[in-house]
Design an enzyme around this catalytic site. Structure first.
Site, mmCIF file in Angstrom:
data_model
loop_
_atom_site.group_PDB
_atom_site.id
_atom_site.type_symbol
_atom_site.label_atom_id
_atom_site.label_comp_id
_atom_site.label_asym_id
_atom_site.label_seq_id
_atom_site.Cartn_x
_atom_site.Cartn_y
_atom_site.Cartn_z
ATOM 1 N N ARG A 90 28.556 -28.582 3.674
ATOM 2 C CA ARG A 90 28.128 -27.412 2.924
ATOM 3 C C ARG A 90 27.139 -27.811 1.825
ATOM 4 N NH1 ARG A 90 31.987 -22.977 -0.247
ATOM 5 N NH2 ARG A 90 30.270 -21.811 -1.182
ATOM 6 N N CYS A 164 36.162 -10.391 7.538
ATOM 7 C CA CYS A 164 35.500 -10.810 6.300
ATOM 8 C C CYS A 164 36.164 -10.073 5.149
ATOM 9 C CB CYS A 164 34.012 -10.470 6.361
ATOM 10 S SG CYS A 164 33.066 -10.957 4.895
ATOM 11 N N HIS A 194 27.947 -10.063 6.313
ATOM 12 C CA HIS A 194 27.160 -10.502 5.155
ATOM 13 C C HIS A 194 25.804 -9.809 5.084
ATOM 14 C CE1 HIS A 194 29.617 -14.487 4.559
ATOM 15 N NE2 HIS A 194 30.336 -13.379 4.463
ATOM 16 N N TYR A 244 25.662 -10.123 -0.784
ATOM 17 C CA TYR A 244 24.799 -10.985 0.014
ATOM 18 C C TYR A 244 23.387 -10.413 0.149
ATOM 19 C CZ TYR A 244 28.684 -13.949 1.414
ATOM 20 O OH TYR A 244 29.736 -14.825 1.395
#
Length: 421
Positions: A90, A164, A194, A244
């Site tokens: 990440r 989510c 997102h 997002y």
């Protein structure tokens, strides 16, 4: 009822366990199996999980194993919450795109593509082993990028639903601002994972009165501050974008911010080290407050609600999930995966009808969905040209030279995870 959690050594897991304990009436779990290749983390997380359940008087047993086939055998549902490459990968996803002046983020843009390439083959292998061992089990995917991963699972014919926590997080925040119980708030939530907007905030159910105008008029400043967008953006749109969308609506500003501070991956890695130290304390028998800063707020409530609806007669009749489009958004292919409201039962989710999207939103959804299609092709078949095509199609890239630079960096930083390189 038996549930298996693949990636059970995650620091997220105590949040999930706490939800199972508190919401036992909705989902009567008798056995929880935490599956993870990291035996050390499993021991710490498994011990805390048992203490959380014991403190709340929950009778479920918790077992831990690194044997995937044994862990998922006879499970009614398998929850996926894994991170291929861990926080180190990440960290790379959030760093090298910035070298090209692009967003560095774990699910959106070039970093999100890298995560998809690493993740999809691993998840498909897990799902195939679940199908061989236990073909009737539902797979609930919380692994990012959820839309692409869920699309891969459904394309391969698995019984899968993507989940989510963005929608449930907004539901809880809006309910608090409006002074209503969360269960009274229903969101007209439409888009891709997102990449969603709230086109309505309804009281009581899908057909209830729309409180969105009142929310924006009375609490627009608070909502805008939470999204880190100017209040004027909400007023001009008349809808609430997910946080997002800031990566699209304020891309250059976000890139400047990210270039001047430690990455989110570094922050999370430090939190994880602290959390794992806490989990090893035999006196700790509840999820620590620090876990709320780790991310994944309300994940447990959403997971319990979804599992209860898929496995029995519990759960909310309408939930926000990631599932096949099948005409829900007519400008997308039927096999695209959308994140919308759906009626959920034992047969799976059935999306509710949504209003026609204004081109302002439909155009972005169509562009990102096309990118996701190309990203999945690259994840399934490999090849530099497929990676390049996916990046070139992404609305946050879209330039030939930039896509070339990003492709080179992506491949250089992911050699150990992508066998085809």
């Amino acid at each position: 009822m038996k549930l298996a959690v693949v990636g059970g050594g995650s620091t997220y897991t105590p949040e999930l366990i706490d939800g199972f304990a508190r919401l036992r009436d909705a989902l009567p779990v008798g056995e929880l199996v935490l599956v993870d290749p990291d035996a050390g983390r499993l021991e710490l997380v498994g011990g805390l999980a048992r203490r959380i359940l014991a403190r709340q008087g929950h009778p479920a047993t918790v077992t831990t194993t690194s044997d995937l086939d044994a862990g998922v055998a006879d499970a009614d549902a398998v929850l996926l919450q894994l991170r291929v490459g861990g926080q180190a990968a990440r960290q790379q996803d959030e760093t090298w795109p910035l070298e090209c002046g692009c967003l560095g983020q774990e699910t959106t843009g070039a970093g999100g593509l890298a995560k998809a390439l690493r993740t999809v083959p691993v998840v498909l292998d897990i799902a195939e082993r679940v199908r061989r061992t236990n073909p009737d089990a539902w797979i609930i995917d919380f692994t990012n990028p959820v839309g692409i991963v869920t699309r891969a699972l459904l394309k391969a014919g698995h019984k899968a639903v993507g989940l989510c926590n963005v929608a449930i997080g907004l539901q809880r925040k809006f309910a608090a601002l409006l002074g209503l119980p969360p269960g009274r708030i229903h969101l007209d939530h439409v888009g891709l994972n997102h990449l969603t907007w709230e086109f309505g905030v309804r009281e009581g159910g899908p057909d209830g009165p729309d409180l969105l105008p009142d929310l924006l008029a009375g609490h627009g400043d608070a909502v805008a501050a939470d999204l880190r967008l100017p209040r004027a953006v909400l007023d001009r749109l008349g809808v609430v974008p997910s946080y997002y969308l800031r990566y699209f609506y304020a891309h250059d500003e976000v890139v400047r911010e990210l270039g001047g501070k430690p990455s989110r991956a570094a922050e999370v890695a430090a939190m994880e080290r602290e959390l794992l130290g806490m989990y090893g304390d035999p006196a700790l028998d509840r999820k620590p407050e620090l876990l709320a800063r780790r991310g994944g707020a309300f994940y447990s409530e959403a997971a319990v609600d979804l599992a209860a609806a898929l496995l029995g007669d519990g759960g909310s009749p309408v939930q926000v999930v990631n599932t096949l489009n099948n005409g829900t958004l007519p400008f997308l292919p039927d096999d695209a995966v959308v994140e919308v409201q759906a009626r959920v039962g034992r047969a799976g989710p059935v999306p509710l009808a949504v209003p026609r999207l204004d081109p302002l939103y439909a155009g972005l959804v169509a562009g990102v969905s096309a990118y996701e299609d190309l990203a999945l092709e690259a994840a399934l078949r490999g090849g530099r040209e497929r990676v390049f095509r996916a990046l070139l199609a992404h609305p946050l890239v879209g330039q030939f030279d930039l896509a070339e630079q990003l492709t080179d960096r992506l491949l250089a930083h992911n050699k150990e995870h992508l066998a085809w390189i």
